[in-house]
Scaffold this motif. Structure first.
Motif: not given
Lengths: 380, 380
Positions: B139-144
């Motif tokens: 699973n991959i998350a892209f966050l700020a």
């Protein structure tokens, strides 16, 4: 008459720094392993190594002997976890390699020469080590297998199905179990219905109690249905968990109480490992009991041979046979304990002559007068 | 005139053996990393290292340069994963250290001298490496994040809450993001509502799809509530996952397209890492763009400085300042790329004179005529 000096770093026992973001601990070499474990526990971290001797062994010695132990299957060897060392060379120079970085490709990584060289190239005085976060959920199962082939298949399945939470995979044979039950007070068989040929201890460590337990239960159920395990029990509380570990960790103590013991600490390809125990039983017949146990997950067999007393007839049956057998299967005659004095001349069973030659040249380069831990590690 | 010879091991590209019980792969040095990854994939295993150059780089080179890459935060460095090498020395001797054992404490562990010494002590010709089982759930998350301090806290939280399933923690700043969006075709911002100061890519790898996803979702929710992340998105399928990785992996390519680029690959204590980027921006003002990205989980910063063209005025502002800064914070001036030709004379920023002296002695011992990869690694 030659003068010998024993150096103790016992009073160099300060923790120098600990970084909670990176998990990097820097400490002096005399810190007792168990004290470091307690210190880190308060910070929410663990040491990447754990061993029976933790109450007395020092981290400098752990590094110098490249100690293995119970967590290697999960966290790997000290060559991967130690980030830096400070070492004092034979000429008194202090070699500062005390980096605290996970990555550093500037020149040759010399610290590895001091990890596992048993103090013969320099005295480790400080250590920097990467410590993993402490995970709250630990589960332990004690299982029985009908044969060694089932133990192996169980290991493969455990790696795949327990995956990232597997933290120990230990085994003992029924000879080892008998010794523990007979010689250690207060130890009882968690699977008393009948004696089995092999016992396996599986530990998982993860971050979610209910999920991890479910996962381990599902794994045990499918292994039972598939015939890989004949019986098994999951520890219900921390006392039962300790009692399972006590069986595995108690084997050496039970052997000491049983009489004379010949001990071999071998690395062998997992699939051939137990053949050596069988072969040794055939050779020794009624002369002695042959006991096999160890870190199956790492391919590390502790072959121990127990007899009423030390006897040259027995020793002649064991050596050099055990070394030749190990050599033939490209194993290691000293998996996690080092060569020391007794096995220095046996290094050629595990290392080629060219390699030993280069070791000797490096020894000469760093310790030209041979004053550091003489007569050890390398052949005389 | 001096004759120079280039040695290629490209045609030594056979897999010698693979053991499914232990996960140990033995192969020749010329095997392309991507081919090994595919081979293992069919067996249900993965390589413990992965990097952008996998389609062309060879395992012998990976070992010789101690390549880091994207999986180091989970599986550790090659010093932990490589179990053995065969190397050819300058005098033609073939040094057989091709063990296939997880534990082997027989003498000095010389293979480490050949890991990361960039071919200057010998040519690696065969490699034995421990490979982890392939876990099915990624699973991959892209966050700020609003500031660097939040990125750091997020890392600490991720280590603790995602624990055993965390497999990557990468970051890029908004300068890097702008370059990627501007210069690479088909890349779009997954969080387009507004520009943020920092972007973080988190990957988990585990054995249970639904559980892992739940865990990551819970982690993101609590981080959002705690104010550590300002915005975020979880990849819904493999294409979206690839598009997230494309942003992070595309930074070097975008920099190449933007003009001249000065590249620094540094290891620094995580808490101080981004101060260098800020300091460099102050020094350079409008002269150039300063871009920071890299493997936050490993404390590895890729500091890249982008300008319309190469210009000595710019270089003078960067060097030796960047090296002195790194020295002051006990960092590494070459985290994962090696010293090569360009940085050989700069080794003293990361290693003490005594240590470099011993490196030189070992070089002389193993390659007395200096014929292996001359002018590299060690100062002239």
């Amino acid at each position: 008459m030659s003068l010998q000096v024993i150096v103790s770093v016992g009073s160099m026992n300060n923790i120098i720094s600990f970084n909670k973001v990176s998990g990097i601990l820097v400490c002096e070499a005399g810190c007792i392993l168990e004290n470091l474990i307690s210190f880190l526990d308060n910070q929410g971290f663990i040491m990447p190594l754990d061993l029976g001797a933790k109450g007395s062994c020092q981290i400098g010695g752990n590094v110098s002997t490249n100690a293995g132990g119970l967590r290697l299957v999960r966290y790997g060897s000290l060559h991967g976890n130690v980030l830096g060392v400070e070492a004092v060379l034979a000429n008194g120079d202090v070699l500062d390699m005390l980096g605290t970085l996970r990555k550093d490709n500037t020149g040759y990584d010399l610290k590895h020469l001091f990890i596992g060289s048993e103090g013969s190239l320099g005295i480790v005085t400080k250590v920097s080590i990467l410590t993993p976060p402490k995970l709250s959920s630990v589960n332990i199962a004690f299982l029985a297998c009908k044969d060694y082939s089932s133990c192996q298949k169980l290991l493969m399945e455990a790696k795949r199905k327990l995956g990232e939470i597997l933290s120990a995979f230990e085994f003992l044979d029924n000879q080892a179990m008998n010794l523990v039950l007979h010689h250690l007070d207060g130890v009882r068989n968690p699977l008393p219905a009948s004696m089995h040929s092999f016992y396996v201890l599986i530990e998982t460590t993860g971050s979610d109690e209910s999920y991890d337990r479910e996962k381990l239960e599902a794994f045990l159920l499918s292994s039972m249905e598939g015939g890989l395990i004949s019986d098994g029990v999951l520890a219900q509380d921390i006392n039962q968990a300790s009692s399972f570990w006590r069986i595995r960790e108690g084997v050496p103590e039970a052997l000491m109480k049983a009489g004379a013991v010949y001990k071999y600490d071998l690395s062998l390809p997992v699939e051939k490992m137990y053949n050596l125990v069988d072969d040794m039983r055939v050779r020794l017949g009624n002369l002695a009991k042959v006991v096999g146990f160890g870190h199956l997950g790492d391919g590390n067999l502790h072959l121990n041979i127990s007899a009423p007393q030390y006897d040259d007839t027995i020793l002649e049956q064991i050596e050099p046979y055990v070394y030749e057998w190990t050599f033939k299967h490209r194993g290691s005659i000293s998996a996690e304990h080092g060569l020391g004095l007794m096995k220095a001349n046996k290094i050629h069973y595990s290392k080629s002559p060219e390699t030993v030659q280069i070791m000797a040249s490096i020894k000469k380069l760093l310790d030209p007068n041979g004053i550091l831990n003489p007569y050890k590690v390398l052949p005389h």
